[in-house]
Design an enzyme around this catalytic site. Structure first.
Site, PDB file in Angstrom:
ATOM      1  N   HIS A  66       0.807  -1.220   0.000  1.00  0.00           N
ATOM      2  CA  HIS A  66       0.000   0.000   0.000  1.00  0.00           C
ATOM      3  C   HIS A  66       0.841   1.271   0.000  1.00  0.00           C
ATOM      4  O   HIS A  66       0.291   2.365  -0.194  1.00  0.00           O
ATOM      5  CB  HIS A  66      -0.926   0.017   1.226  1.00  0.00           C
ATOM      6  N   LYS A 105      -5.044   8.838  16.916  1.00  0.00           N
ATOM      7  CA  LYS A 105      -4.697   9.305  18.263  1.00  0.00           C
ATOM      8  C   LYS A 105      -5.804  10.159  18.870  1.00  0.00           C
ATOM      9  O   LYS A 105      -6.111  10.059  20.060  1.00  0.00           O
ATOM     10  CB  LYS A 105      -3.390  10.095  18.214  1.00  0.00           C
TER      11      LYS A 105
END
Length: 530
Positions: free
Chosen positions: A416, A491
Site C-alpha cells: 500500500h 490518536k
C-alpha cells in the site's frame, strides 16, 4: 474432484488448503458456541432499530457540524459547488474518489465500453482467439491512456518477472516482485516518470496501475514456479501472461484475480446469450449508479473528509459527531469500493469471468477476521494463497502462525505504500487478528467449552459473543480510521473515546457497538455461504 487443466499438484494442494482456511475462518470467537442460536424476534428488532437510529442521529450531528463550520472548511479546503443536489457544496478532499471519478469522466469509461464491444465481437467471431484479442486491446488502451513510456514500463516489469520465474525459485520470484515494487518508492525513478506526463494525475494513474499489476505478474510467476517441468502447462507462457496482465477491466485498480482463476474461465468455451448478458449488464449498471449517487450524496451533506483534515475541529466537535464521522467515513469507503470494484466486476461477468464478491457492508462487520475476509476478497485470497500459506500458515504451531500473519500484514503495508501510518495500521490488524484467534482457541478447549456450556444458555452465549465482538469492533474501527485518516486521527479518537471519555463515552460507544455486533452476527448466520 479432478484438478483443473494446467494446474500442478503443488498448486492444487495450496488451492485446497486455501478453501479449507476460508471455511474454517468463518467462525470467529464464540461462533462455535452460538452457531444457530437465534435471539427473540423482539430483541433482534430492538438491536436493528437501535443500530439504524444510532447511524441516522450521528449522521445528523455530522450534517449539523458540516453546516456550522462550512465557511471555515471552505476557506481551508476550497469546497466545490455541486450540481447534483440543488447547489449544495461538495467535500472534494477524498483524493481517491475524486481521482477515479475524474479519470472515469475523461477517458476510462470510453475504453471500458470499448472493451465490452471488442469482447462481444470476439466472442461471436473468434472465440478461440478471444484472450489474445482482449490482451491486444488492453495494450492499445494502456498506450492511449498511459502513453508509450507508461505501457513500456508495465511491459518491462512483466517481462522481468517472467524471466526470473524461469528459475522456478519462490525466493527469487518474491525478491524480484518486491524489488520491482520498491522502484515505485525511489524518488529519482519517480521524477523520471513524472517527466513523461503533463499532469500529476497521469503520473499517479501509472503508479496505481503498476502497484496493482505487481500482484498480477506475481501470481503468474508463483504459479509458474509450482509447475512440474518439463510437463508444465502451455498456459504458463509469456503470451498468456501478457493477456492476463493487460486484461483491461481490472488493469488500473483491480480487483485482484489470480492467474488460475483467469485461465480456468478464459479456456472455457461457453455459449452466452447476448440478450441475457445485456439485461444483466443493465441491472448491474443501475445498481452501480445508485451506489455512486449515495456516495455523492454523502460528500454533499457531510464534510467528513474535510473535518478529518482539521485536527482542531476534530478535537472540538461533540462525541456524537465524532462517532458519526467514524461511521460516515467507513461507510463512504464501502460505497466507494462498491463502485470502483463493481464496474470491473460487471465487465468481467460479461466476459464469462467470475469476479471476487463485492465488499460486504462494513456496518455488519464485527471482527478483524471478517473485515479482511469479506471486504477486499480478491486481495485476501491473494494473501492467503501466495503469502500466508507458503510462509507456513498455521501448520507450524503458535509461533509459526504469528510469524506467517506478521509477514502477511507486513507485505500488505509495503504494497500500500509503506508509510508510517500504514505500518501502524498493519500492526493493529495483526494484533486484532491474533487476539481473535487466541480467544477462539481458548473457547474451543474442552475445559472452557464445557464451562461455558454449563453456565451459559445458548442465548446468553450469543449475547456474550456480541459483547466480545463489540470490543473487537471498536478496535477494528480505530484501525480503519488510522488507515483512512492517518495516525493523528487515530490518536485523537483514542484520546477522546478511551482516555478522556472514560467511563461514560467509552461504555456508551461499546453499548452502541454491542447492538451493531448483534446485527452483524445475525447477518453472518443468515447469509453466510460456504
Amino acid at each position: 474432484m479432478a484438478m483443473p487443466r494446467g494446474e500442478s499438484v503443488k498448486s492444487h494442494q495450496i488451492r485446497k488448503t486455501t478453501r479449507a482456511l476460508v471455511r474454517n475462518s468463518q467462525c470467529v470467537c464464540l461462533d462455535d458456541l452460538s452457531q444457530g442460536t437465534m435471539l427473540p424476534r423482539w430483541e433482534l428488532s430492538f438491536y436493528l432499530f437501535a443500530s439504524l437510529g444510532f447511524h441516522l442521529y450521528s449522521f445528523y450531528e455530522v450534517y449539523k457540524a458540516s453546516r456550522e463550520h462550512e465557511e471555515e472548511l471552505d476557506r481551508q479546503f476550497a469546497l466545490e459547488i455541486g450540481t447534483l443536489f440543488g447547489g449544495l457544496k461538495k467535500d472534494p478532499t477524498d483524493f481517491e474518489w475524486n481521482f477515479w471519478m475524474e479519470w472515469g469522466k475523461q477517458r476510462l469509461v470510453q475504453f471500458l465500453f470499448g472493451h465490452v464491444a471488442v469482447s462481444q465481437l470476439a466472442n461471436m467471431l473468434a472465440r478461440k482467439h478471444r484472450p489474445w484479442i482482449l490482451g491486444a486491446y488492453g495494450i492499445w488502451a494502456s498506450w492511449c491512456v498511459l502513453g508509450a513510456h507508461g505501457t513500456a514500463i508495465i511491459f518491462l516489469h512483466t517481462l522481468i518477472s517472467f524471466c526470473v520465474a524461469q528459475f522456478q525459485s519462490l525466493v527469487l520470484t518474491w525478491l524480484c516482485s518486491l524489488l520491482l515494487l520498491s522502484t515505485l518508492r525511489l524518488q529519482d525513478v519517480e521524477e523520471v516518470k513524472r517527466g513523461w506526463y503533463q499532469t500529476e494525475n497521469e503520473y499517479y494513474l501509472l503508479k496505481f496501475t503498476l502497484t496493482v499489476r505487481c500482484l498480477y505478474y506475481t501470481s503468474f510467476s508463483l504459479e509458474f514456479c509450482w509447475q512440474e517441468m518439463p510437463t508444465g502447462s502451455s498456459f504458463y507462457s509469456f503470451p498468456w501472461l501478457v493477456a492476463y496482465v493487460f486484461y483491461y477491466p481490472v488493469f488500473h485498480n483491480g480487483p485482484i484475480l489470480s492467474f488460475p482463476e483467469f485461465i480456468a474461465k478464459m479456456q472455457q468455451q461457453e455459449d452466452c446469450s447476448l440478450k441475457s448478458n445485456l439485461s444483466a449488464f443493465a441491472v448491474g449498471l443501475a445498481r452501480l449508479l445508485c451506489y455512486w449517487w449515495l456516495a455523492e450524496l454523502m460528500v454533499h451533506l457531510m464534510y467528513m473528509h474535510a473535518l478529518y483534515g482539521s485536527a482542531s475541529l476534530l478535537r472540538a466537535v461533540s462525541c456524537w459527531t465524532l462517532g458519526g464521522l467514524a461511521l460516515a467515513h467507513v461507510l463512504f469507503f464501502y460505497l466507494k469500493y462498491l463502485v470502483l470494484f463493481g464496474v470491473p466486476a460487471l465487465l468481467m461477468r460479461l466476459d464469462g469471468l467470475t469476479p471476487p464478491p463485492l465488499p460486504r457492508c462494513v456496518s455488519t462487520m464485527f471482527s478483524f477476521t471478517g473485515m479482511w475476509r469479506y471486504f477486499d476478497v480478491g486481495l485476501h485470497d491473494f494473501l492467503i494463497r501466495y503469502v500466508y500459506i507458503p510462509v507456513g500458515g498455521s501448520q507450524h504451531g503458535l509461533l509459526g502462525t504469528l510469524f506467517s500473519t506478521a509477514v502477511t500484514f507486513a507485505f500488505v503495508s509495503f504494497w500500500h505504500g509503506g508509510y508510517d501510518y500504514l505500518w501502524c495500521w498493519a500492526a493493529l490488524n495483526w494484533l486484532g487478528v491474533t487476539v481473535e484467534n487466541a480467544v477462539q482457541r481458548l473457547v474451543q478447549t474442552p475445559c472452557v467449552q464445557d464451562s461455558v456450556v454449563q453456565f451459559l444458555s445458548p442465548r446468553a452465549r450469543r449475547r456474550f459473543h456480541a459483547a466480545l465482538a463489540s470490543c473487537s469492533t471498536s478496535m477494528l474501527i480505530l484501525s480503519n480510521l488510522v488507515f483512512l485518516g492517518g495516525s493523528q486521527v487515530g490518536k485523537i479518537y483514542w484520546n477522546r473515546i478511551f482516555i478522556q471519555g472514560w467511563p461514560y463515552v467509552t461504555l456508551s460507544a461499546l453499548g452502541f457497538l454491542y447492538c451493531y455486533s448483534h446485527v452483524g452476527i445475525a447477518w453472518a448466520q443468515t447469509y453466510s455461504v460456504d
